[in-house]
Design a protein around this motif. Sequence first.
Motif, short mmCIF file in Angstrom:
data_model
loop_
_atom_site.label_atom_id
_atom_site.label_comp_id
_atom_site.label_asym_id
_atom_site.label_seq_id
_atom_site.Cartn_x
_atom_site.Cartn_y
_atom_site.Cartn_z
N LEU A 657 0.86 -1.19 0.00
CA LEU A 657 0.00 0.00 0.00
C LEU A 657 0.89 1.23 0.00
O LEU A 657 1.73 1.40 0.89
CB LEU A 657 -0.89 0.00 1.25
N GLU A 658 0.73 2.07 -1.02
CA GLU A 658 1.52 3.30 -1.08
C GLU A 658 0.82 4.41 -0.31
O GLU A 658 -0.34 4.73 -0.57
CB GLU A 658 1.75 3.75 -2.53
N TRP A 659 1.53 4.99 0.64
CA TRP A 659 0.97 6.08 1.42
C TRP A 659 0.95 7.34 0.57
O TRP A 659 1.89 7.62 -0.16
CB TRP A 659 1.81 6.33 2.67
N SER A 660 -0.14 8.09 0.66
CA SER A 660 -0.22 9.36 -0.06
C SER A 660 -1.09 10.32 0.71
O SER A 660 -2.05 9.92 1.37
CB SER A 660 -0.79 9.15 -1.46
N GLU A 661 -0.76 11.60 0.61
CA GLU A 661 -1.57 12.63 1.25
C GLU A 661 -2.97 12.66 0.65
O GLU A 661 -3.97 12.83 1.35
CB GLU A 661 -0.90 14.00 1.09
N SER A 662 -3.04 12.49 -0.67
CA SER A 662 -4.35 12.52 -1.32
C SER A 662 -5.22 11.36 -0.83
O SER A 662 -6.44 11.48 -0.71
CB SER A 662 -4.20 12.45 -2.84
N GLY A 663 -4.58 10.21 -0.54
CA GLY A 663 -5.33 9.06 -0.06
C GLY A 663 -5.94 9.29 1.30
O GLY A 663 -7.12 9.00 1.53
N ILE A 664 -5.16 9.82 2.24
CA ILE A 664 -5.70 10.05 3.58
C ILE A 664 -6.73 11.19 3.54
O ILE A 664 -7.73 11.16 4.26
CB ILE A 664 -4.56 10.35 4.59
N GLU A 665 -6.50 12.18 2.68
CA GLU A 665 -7.49 13.27 2.58
C GLU A 665 -8.81 12.75 2.00
O GLU A 665 -9.89 13.16 2.42
CB GLU A 665 -6.92 14.39 1.71
N GLY A 666 -8.71 11.81 1.04
CA GLY A 666 -9.92 11.20 0.49
C GLY A 666 -10.67 10.40 1.54
O GLY A 666 -11.91 10.42 1.60
N ALA A 667 -9.92 9.70 2.40
CA ALA A 667 -10.55 8.95 3.49
C ALA A 667 -11.25 9.90 4.45
O ALA A 667 -12.36 9.62 4.93
CB ALA A 667 -9.50 8.11 4.22
N TRP A 668 -10.64 11.02 4.75
CA TRP A 668 -11.24 12.02 5.64
C TRP A 668 -12.53 12.59 5.04
O TRP A 668 -13.54 12.75 5.72
CB TRP A 668 -10.22 13.12 5.92
N ARG A 669 -12.51 12.82 3.73
CA ARG A 669 -13.72 13.33 3.08
C ARG A 669 -14.85 12.31 3.17
O ARG A 669 -16.01 12.67 3.37
CB ARG A 669 -13.43 13.68 1.61
N PHE A 670 -14.51 11.03 3.04
CA PHE A 670 -15.56 10.01 3.10
C PHE A 670 -16.14 9.92 4.51
O PHE A 670 -17.36 9.76 4.67
CB PHE A 670 -15.02 8.64 2.68
N VAL A 671 -15.30 10.03 5.52
CA VAL A 671 -15.81 10.01 6.90
C VAL A 671 -16.83 11.14 7.09
O VAL A 671 -17.89 10.96 7.71
CB VAL A 671 -14.64 10.13 7.91
N ASN A 672 -16.53 12.29 6.52
CA ASN A 672 -17.47 13.41 6.65
C ASN A 672 -18.73 13.21 5.80
O ASN A 672 -19.80 13.68 6.18
CB ASN A 672 -16.77 14.72 6.28
N ARG A 673 -18.61 12.53 4.68
CA ARG A 673 -19.81 12.17 3.91
C ARG A 673 -20.73 11.29 4.75
O ARG A 673 -21.96 11.46 4.77
CB ARG A 673 -19.43 11.43 2.62
N LEU A 674 -20.12 10.32 5.43
CA LEU A 674 -20.92 9.46 6.31
C LEU A 674 -21.62 10.30 7.37
O LEU A 674 -22.81 10.10 7.66
CB LEU A 674 -20.02 8.42 6.98
N TRP A 675 -20.88 11.22 7.97
CA TRP A 675 -21.47 12.02 9.04
C TRP A 675 -22.65 12.85 8.53
O TRP A 675 -23.67 12.97 9.21
CB TRP A 675 -20.40 12.92 9.65
N ARG A 676 -22.53 13.40 7.33
CA ARG A 676 -23.63 14.18 6.78
C ARG A 676 -24.86 13.30 6.55
O ARG A 676 -26.00 13.73 6.76
CB ARG A 676 -23.20 14.88 5.49
N LEU A 677 -24.61 12.07 6.12
CA LEU A 677 -25.73 11.14 5.94
C LEU A 677 -26.40 10.84 7.28
O LEU A 677 -27.62 10.88 7.42
CB LEU A 677 -25.24 9.83 5.33
N PHE A 678 -25.57 10.52 8.29
CA PHE A 678 -26.12 10.18 9.60
C PHE A 678 -26.83 11.39 10.21
O PHE A 678 -27.84 11.25 10.88
CB PHE A 678 -24.99 9.71 10.53
N ASP A 679 -26.27 12.58 9.95
CA ASP A 679 -26.84 13.81 10.48
C ASP A 679 -28.17 14.14 9.80
O ASP A 679 -29.02 14.82 10.35
CB ASP A 679 -25.85 14.96 10.27
N GLY A 680 -28.34 13.63 8.56
CA GLY A 680 -29.55 13.94 7.80
C GLY A 680 -30.66 12.94 7.97
O GLY A 680 -31.61 12.92 7.18
N LEU A 681 -30.53 12.07 8.97
CA LEU A 681 -31.56 11.06 9.18
C LEU A 681 -32.89 11.72 9.57
O LEU A 681 -32.95 12.57 10.44
CB LEU A 681 -31.11 10.12 10.31
#
Length: 843
Positions: A657-681
């Motif tokens: 697995l190659e570490w990349s800043e873009s990869g961890i930033e993408g993971a962070w964006r997805f966590v926030n997508r989940l939160w917006r979904l959960f928040d919009g219940l």
Amino acid sequence: MASRFNPLKADATWQKAWEENRTFAARDDSPKPKSYVLEMFPYPSGRIHMGHVRNYTMGDVLARFRRMKGMEVLHPMGWDAFGMPAENAAMEKKVHPGAWTRQNIATMKAQLKRLGFALDWTREFATCEPDYYGQEQALFLDLYEAGLVYRKESAVNWDPVDMTVLANEQVIDGRGWRSGALVERRKLNQWFLKITDFADDLLEGLKGLEHWPDKVKLMQENWIGKSEGLQFTWELSNGEGLTVYTTRPDTIFGASFVAIAADHPIAQQLAAGNPEVQAFIERCKQGGTTAAELETQEKLGWNTGLTAQHPFDASWQVPVYIANFVLMDYGTGAVFGVPAHDQRDFEFATKYDLPIRRVVSEGDKTDPRFDGTEAYTGPGTLVNSHFLDGLDVVDAKREVIRRAEEGNWGTGSTVWRLRDWGVSRQRYWGTPIPIIHCEDCGPVGVPKDQLPVSLPEDVSFDVPGNPLDRHPTWKHVDCPKCGKPARRETDTLDTFVDSSWYFLRFASQPADKPFDKAVAEQWLPVGQYIGGVEHAILHLLYARFFTRALRHIGRIDVAEPFAGLFTQGMVTHASYYQLEEHEGLERKVYFEPTQVSFRADGSAYLTDTGAEVTVGRVEKMSKSKKNTVDPTEIVDQYGADATRWFVLSDSPPERDLEWSESGIEGAWRFVNRLWRLFDGLEAAEGEDKDLDRKLHRTIAGVAEDIEALTFNKAVAKLYELTAAIEKAKPSASRTAAIRALVRVVAPMVPHIAEEAWAAMGETGMIADAAWPAVDPALLVDDEVTIAVQVNGKLRDTLVMPKGAAKDVVEAAALASDKIVRLLEGNAPRKIIVVPDRLVNIVA
């Protein structure tokens, strides 16, 4: 719910809750089906690295998932805490190995806790503590009493600077891995475990390991190295016999010399009256005993003046050499050389101008003169070999063995590459071997009521070598048998012994014995073991042996310690360096990723000075290349869940697995997508059958992927489900999908899942919640996509009810606008319908 997810607050809240509730403490008395998930425990070197994060996240997801599936899960953590790095630190930093190790454990434990792993910390131990290694000493004594431990003189790799035996893996290019000194070959009295007694069982047992990678099983099979061959005796010109063993009796007519080890009795006889021979033998002692070392070192020989008579031709004499690439501990300490078909023999014969005769054809090459630059070791037909000519290698072997046995000059036999396990180490920071040496009684086991034999704290590392040898009082003790003055064994055990049974101690930890048989057998074998492929041979083979040895003495009724094995890939990163001249040589000076910035064209420079930096290749993260990423800094910035999600998502887990800043930033964006979904219940009515089907297929698919450890596939399915929910209109189906999604992502991103679960008003913690149920009816396709071809070429597709009648499918195909245009009003000559798959129109 808050509009923005706060990972650091959520991480701290739920990690504290899990700890206070002892959520992940496994119960031995639980009526639930048991599951043992284990990752190879770490060496406490100072700080965890991204490889640790990836390894332990994989095991954690599986452990959390199995808890949700109703299992009692044992998922423990401890520390493989003995070893040379601690002694090196003692020498270099003037600290005690114990203090250095325990400080590292505290640091790494805190880092692991920051990632929210579902670990049973109540079972934590470090192998350097007497309550662990004292029990190991008890097991050693049990094996000693059973005859599975012995002491003998053996050739070892000796570092003359560090004054210690080195394992084969610690010899690099003939030098000690730490001191850089040329390694010597020495004879020392060493303690051994009889792993060879179990060679056949270890080999046969590989066949039953269905959930192990094939590559690991093959590596172990090759290491054990069962081979059928011939043992026979050459008649020497001095009237003596010289016994050799060969796995290639088929090449007997290609022999051009016989070679003996420097410490072979014949060599020693010759050296007794010849200083030159003695000097050569001393030279042979330079260099290690590893197979790799023997392959790569310069081949040296001394012509003894003796000759050996070929077993099939009394007039054929070959010279006898003392050679540095033959070891007394391997086979009989003597070999016959076939240079055309063995690379070491080829190099030796080339150096000493000995005949090189082809006896196995390579393709259509039959000329007895071998003019290749490397030996040919592949299959072929025998040539230039008298009665063997025309036979293949296998049949030729059988024929030579048959004739040897018929003529009573040789015997077919089985040998093993595997050697008994030398466990003696001339080091302080290891488990003391619980033996007392008495001049009258010999080696005597320490009475068990005197265990543990603890390491003395007052030791000095100012002088190289083993501090236990120099300690003024520790090694002096009375003999337990006769009471006379005696001395303790000052060697300590190879640290691989510590890791050969630790999984048993995790399963059961009574104070009065290493483990309770009945309790341990409830958990064993480990259902899923996860770790690096670099441990494929030694650690895994030793653990398999140790379990069998304990079964042999009645301590446990388990043979294989690990039912399932998974070897994960490494975490990699580009390296950054500048070239500079040092003492007339050009060398690379490396920089940490945090020191480097990039321009729009991709070129790199040092952030603080602007100096150009070369971007090196992507490779394993290592301190020497400074291409590491500190997990704590990543967790501080993005939180535990984003860090976990990244190491699961970007690559198949068995690959790097190659570490990349873009990869961890993408993971962070997805966590926030989940939160917006959960928040919009929100409460809503109505069905969305497509979303229902997508949800249930995702639940089933993710479950399968987690069990198969194909985490990247599970991640892909969760991305798709999240996108489908985001696009869906408000409905009861959408609300149900969001509530289910919280549970499905919980093994991977547990902190945000706990936060959302609580905000949704659910009782208890999601760590204790059940995995969502699946409606089997929603897993069945009720529509299919049918290809429509004209004259064999794809022209359109149809979405039709599954099982639609042929005439209905045919009519739909002919009604397609694309097909109508292609036919131009002409009736097709023929229509072929393959149900649920294909319509082929012949125009």
